[in-house]
Each structure stands twice: as structure tokens, then as C-alpha cells.
Design a protein around this motif. Structure first.
Motif, PDB file in Angstrom:
ATOM      1  N   SER A   1       0.820  -1.119  -0.084  1.00 41.88           N
ATOM      2  CA  SER A   1      -0.042   0.026  -0.145  1.00 41.88           C
ATOM      3  C   SER A   1       0.727   1.315   0.197  1.00 41.88           C
ATOM      4  CB  SER A   1      -0.968  -0.070   1.212  1.00 41.88           C
ATOM      5  OG  SER A   1      -1.796  -1.194   1.098  1.00 41.88           O
ATOM      6  N   SER A   2       0.228   2.320  -0.287  1.00 43.17           N
ATOM      7  CA  SER A   2       0.963   3.640  -0.149  1.00 43.17           C
ATOM      8  C   SER A   2       1.399   4.263   1.086  1.00 43.17           C
ATOM      9  CB  SER A   2       0.267   4.619  -1.248  1.00 43.17           C
ATOM     10  OG  SER A   2       0.712   5.928  -1.052  1.00 43.17           O
ATOM     11  N   LYS A   3       2.479   4.852   1.169  1.00 42.08           N
ATOM     12  CA  LYS A   3       2.712   5.311   2.282  1.00 42.08           C
ATOM     13  C   LYS A   3       2.393   6.906   2.308  1.00 42.08           C
ATOM     14  CE  LYS A   3       7.608   6.798   0.711  1.00 42.08           C
ATOM     15  NZ  LYS A   3       7.335   8.155   0.891  1.00 42.08           N
ATOM     16  N   GLU A   4       1.561   7.431   1.336  1.00 38.85           N
ATOM     17  CA  GLU A   4       1.127   8.796   1.426  1.00 38.85           C
ATOM     18  C   GLU A   4      -0.295   8.659   1.637  1.00 38.85           C
ATOM     19  OE1 GLU A   4       3.373   7.959  -1.603  1.00 38.85           O
ATOM     20  OE2 GLU A   4       4.929   8.852  -0.289  1.00 38.85           O
ATOM     21  N   HIS A   5      -0.928   9.677   2.328  1.00 39.69           N
ATOM     22  CA  HIS A   5      -2.181   9.670   2.404  1.00 39.69           C
ATOM     23  C   HIS A   5      -2.762  11.157   2.901  1.00 39.69           C
ATOM     24  CE1 HIS A   5      -6.232   8.992   4.565  1.00 39.69           C
ATOM     25  NE2 HIS A   5      -6.116   7.897   4.242  1.00 39.69           N
ATOM     26  N   LYS A   6      -3.850  11.462   2.213  1.00 42.84           N
ATOM     27  CA  LYS A   6      -4.510  12.679   2.022  1.00 42.84           C
ATOM     28  C   LYS A   6      -4.732  13.496   3.215  1.00 42.84           C
ATOM     29  CE  LYS A   6      -7.514  11.818  -1.095  1.00 42.84           C
ATOM     30  NZ  LYS A   6      -8.801  11.880  -2.142  1.00 42.84           N
ATOM     31  N   ARG A   7      -5.250  12.814   4.576  1.00 38.33           N
ATOM     32  CA  ARG A   7      -5.508  13.266   5.788  1.00 38.33           C
ATOM     33  C   ARG A   7      -4.321  13.381   6.561  1.00 38.33           C
ATOM     34  NH1 ARG A   7      -9.279   9.290   5.713  1.00 38.33           N
ATOM     35  NH2 ARG A   7      -8.622   8.217   7.478  1.00 38.33           N
ATOM     36  N   CYS A   8      -2.937  13.424   6.063  1.00 36.48           N
ATOM     37  CA  CYS A   8      -1.869  13.544   6.723  1.00 36.48           C
ATOM     38  C   CYS A   8      -1.704  14.946   7.427  1.00 36.48           C
ATOM     39  CB  CYS A   8      -0.538  13.017   5.950  1.00 36.48           C
ATOM     40  SG  CYS A   8       0.933  13.132   6.938  1.00 36.48           S
ATOM     41  N   GLY A   9      -1.082  14.951   8.651  1.00 38.59           N
ATOM     42  CA  GLY A   9      -0.577  16.460   9.159  1.00 38.59           C
ATOM     43  C   GLY A   9       0.079  17.097   8.294  1.00 38.59           C
ATOM     44  N   THR A  10       1.017  16.297   7.702  1.00 37.92           N
ATOM     45  CA  THR A  10       2.055  17.133   6.937  1.00 37.92           C
ATOM     46  C   THR A  10       1.321  17.773   5.735  1.00 37.92           C
ATOM     47  OG1 THR A  10       3.535  15.271   7.245  1.00 37.92           O
ATOM     48  CG2 THR A  10       4.406  16.739   5.301  1.00 37.92           C
ATOM     49  N   SER A  11       0.621  17.221   5.084  1.00 38.31           N
ATOM     50  CA  SER A  11      -0.356  17.943   4.206  1.00 38.31           C
ATOM     51  C   SER A  11      -1.095  19.131   4.729  1.00 38.31           C
ATOM     52  CB  SER A  11      -1.237  17.072   3.642  1.00 38.31           C
ATOM     53  OG  SER A  11      -0.812  15.955   2.841  1.00 38.31           O
ATOM     54  N   PHE A  12      -1.398  19.067   5.966  1.00 42.94           N
ATOM     55  CA  PHE A  12      -2.182  19.984   6.677  1.00 42.94           C
ATOM     56  C   PHE A  12      -1.324  21.411   6.859  1.00 42.94           C
ATOM     57  CE2 PHE A  12      -3.164  22.165  10.814  1.00 42.94           C
ATOM     58  CZ  PHE A  12      -4.296  22.745  10.548  1.00 42.94           C
ATOM     59  N   LEU A  13       0.112  21.026   7.074  1.00 44.64           N
ATOM     60  CA  LEU A  13       0.994  22.104   7.316  1.00 44.64           C
ATOM     61  C   LEU A  13       1.319  22.816   6.119  1.00 44.64           C
ATOM     62  CD1 LEU A  13       3.656  20.387   9.812  1.00 44.64           C
ATOM     63  CD2 LEU A  13       1.593  22.287  10.435  1.00 44.64           C
TER      64      LEU A  13
END
Length: 314
Positions: free
Chosen positions: A201-213
Motif C-alpha cells: 500500500s501507499s505510504k502517502e495519505h491525504k489526511r496526513c498532518g504534513t499535508s495540513f501544514l
């Protein structure tokens, strides 16, 4: 993709997963065994209805994640404390113990969180403003200045992540961060929660805190293009005052993106997914096992798959 409602954080040699009011922290102890602690946490939005309103809930959700993160980090760190060199507590430690008693740990957590927030505001909100102000004598346009400030903010963030990623403990935490994402992606794409499926599976996810920042930094550019004040100190105040507003808007975008399968949201989420390349690393199978243990403590993934992906179930 089907939204599962679960989310998590990486901790020291472990993963925390939250589902509703329940959360579990799984840690790989020094002896190789996995220790799982399950508990409950009532969010601020549940305690006070106003805090759960759209564009308000973002900042309080961030506070919830900090509190929960500190609790989970404290639990995970307890397995790796070096007691060999521990001597008698000093006078200052004895004083703190007398004043706070059993509440000492909570008091220290509060101090750490407040200090962290102040430093984050200083480094990522105020410092870019002063650095961008160097160009003010050459550039009259406030719009261009807001863009320059935003670019400096993103560069500082990337540099910060790059620097701390050289630390061994941080590198391993980023691997557990990858395990957390891969477990959630595995389920939300209809696959059984096994080491083999999680690994693919992918290690990237749209709900990640990094994306939030990253979203916060981009939206701040748009806000500061519009909000214009005359002096540097008023601009500093505006950066601080508008943080809850920017966080609220950013949270709503991230929340929508995490629940949507539309092509437009996928495109808009892509920069945040790219940024996750800095904070997530491919985990090994032992880390994936920890992530699975954390999920299974709070989430019935078999029921979720049967309900949302019946065509894939035998």
C-alpha cells in the motif's frame, strides 16, 4: 477509496491509532515484544458544541492532536528511558514534585506544548515575515511580498524537516509514520490488513498532518495578500491573530480532501502528498506489525471491509 474514520500518529518505536473516542498506542519494546495500550479521549469538539462548528473545529482539532500525541509519546518513551544513571532527584525536581504532586506529568506536558506552539509560531510565522521584509526596500507590491514570505516559510519548513531527519530516532519515527499511512490505505482500498497487503500500500495519505501544514502555508499566502497593514509589528500581530482562521480553513480543506475521491481534490491534494515524501519512509515488516496491532485494538477492520467492499470478500 472508502473513508474509514481512523487516523493516527507515529511515536517512538510505535504507532498510535484513533477511532472515535478510542485510541491505542502500540510500541515495539526493546525485548522485541509489542505492547499495546488502549484508552479513550473525548475531543474538545464533543465537550463544547461550538468547538465542533465548521471553520472553528480546525484549531481545536489541532489542540486535540497535540494532547493525544503527547500522551502517546510519553507512553512510548517510557520503554526507552535509561534508569542506570538515574540518581537522587535534584532540589528543583523535588520542588516540582511537592508543588504539583501526581499532576506533575500533566503540568510538564502542558509546558512543553505551550513552548512548542510558541516556537512554531516564531519560526514558521514570524521569522519568514522578517526575512521577507529584507526585500521590501526593492519590492513595493504587497502581493509579491506575501508570495515571497510564503515561499520562505515553505523553504524553512523543508529545511527543518531535512535537518531533523538526519537523527536516527527521527528517521525511525518517519518509518513508523509510513507504517501508519500504509495500514490506513490498505483498509480504505478494500484489502485485508495483513503484512503483505500493507507492504504494497501507499505510504502517502491525504489526511496526513504534513499535508495540513503545507495547506496552512499556502492558504496563509492568500490571506496575507488581502490583509495589509502599514508597519512590521502590525504585520507580526496579524500573522499571530489570523492563525486560528487559517488553521480553520485549512482543516476544512483537508477534511474534504480526505473524504473525497474526485479528480479535482486529488490534484489539489497532490502537493501535500509530495511533501509527505519528507516525513514518511518505507517501514520494515516489524514496523508494519506494530501498525496492525494498533489498528486492531480500536477498529474492526473485517466488519469495515464486509460493509464497504462486499465484492472483495470471499
Amino acid at each position: 477509496m472508502k473513508y474509514s474514520g481512523i487516523g493516527g500518529q507515529a511515536v517512538i518505536e510505535g504507532v498510535m491509532m484513533k477511532n472515535g473516542d478510542e485510541y491505542a498506542t502500540a510500541v515495539r519494546k526493546p525485548d522485541g515484544e509489542i505492547e499495546v495500550k488502549k484508552d479513550t479521549y473525548i475531543s474538545m469538539g464533543e465537550k463544547v458544541k461550538f468547538f465542533s462548528l465548521p471553520f472553528v473545529r480546525g484549531i481545536f482539532s489541532f489542540v486535540d492532536s497535540m494532547v493525544l500525541g503527547m500522551r502517546s509519546l510519553t507512553f512510548s518513551a517510557s520503554f526507552f528511558e535509561d534508569d542506570e544513571d538515574a540518581g537522587e532527584p535534584g532540589k528543583f525536581e523535588q520542588f516540582l514534585d511537592r508543588v504539583f504532586g501526581e499532576k506533575l506529568e500533566k503540568a510538564l506536558m502542558a509546558v512543553v506544548m505551550v513552548f512548542s506552539v510558541i516556537m512554531a509560531i516564531a519560526i514558521f510565522m514570524v521569522l519568514p515575515l522578517f526575512l521577507a521584509n529584507i526585500f521590501h526596500r526593492f519590492i513595493a507590491s504587497q502581493t509579491v511580498m506575501a508570495v515571497i514570505e510564503g515561499i520562505i516559510r515553505i523553504v524553512i519548513f523543508i529545511a527543518y524537516i531535512k535537518i531533523i531527519s538526519n537523527m536516527e530516532d527521527i528517521r525511525r519515527t518517519f518509518m513508523y509514520h509510513g507504517a501508519e499511512h500504509k495500514c490506513i490505505n490498505c483498509l480504505e482500498h478494500g484489502l485485508d490488513l495483513t503484512v503483505e497487503n500493507v507492504r504494497e500500500s501507499s505510504k502517502e495519505h491525504k489526511r496526513c498532518g504534513t499535508s495540513f501544514l503545507l495547506i496552512v502555508m499556502v492558504i496563509s499566502i492568500l490571506f496575507f495578500m488581502v490583509v495589509r497593514v502599514d508597519t512590521v509589528w502590525l504585520r507580526v500581530v496579524s500573522r499571530i491573530v489570523l492563525i486560528p482562521v487559517i488553521a480553520g480553513v485549512s482543516y476544512e480543506f483537508l477534511r474534504l480532501a480526505g473524504r473525497s475521491n474526485s479528480k479535482i481534490m486529488d490534484i489539489l491534494s497532490r502537493p501535500g502528498m509530495w511533501m509527505q515524501g519528507l516525513t514518511t519512509t518505507e517501514p520494515d515488516d516489524s514496523m508494519i506489525e506494530v501498525g496492525i496491532a494498533s489498528v486492531e485494538a480500536v477498529f474492526d477492520w473485517r466488519e469495515f471491509l464486509n460493509k464497504n467492499f462486499p465484492e472483495k470478500q470471499g
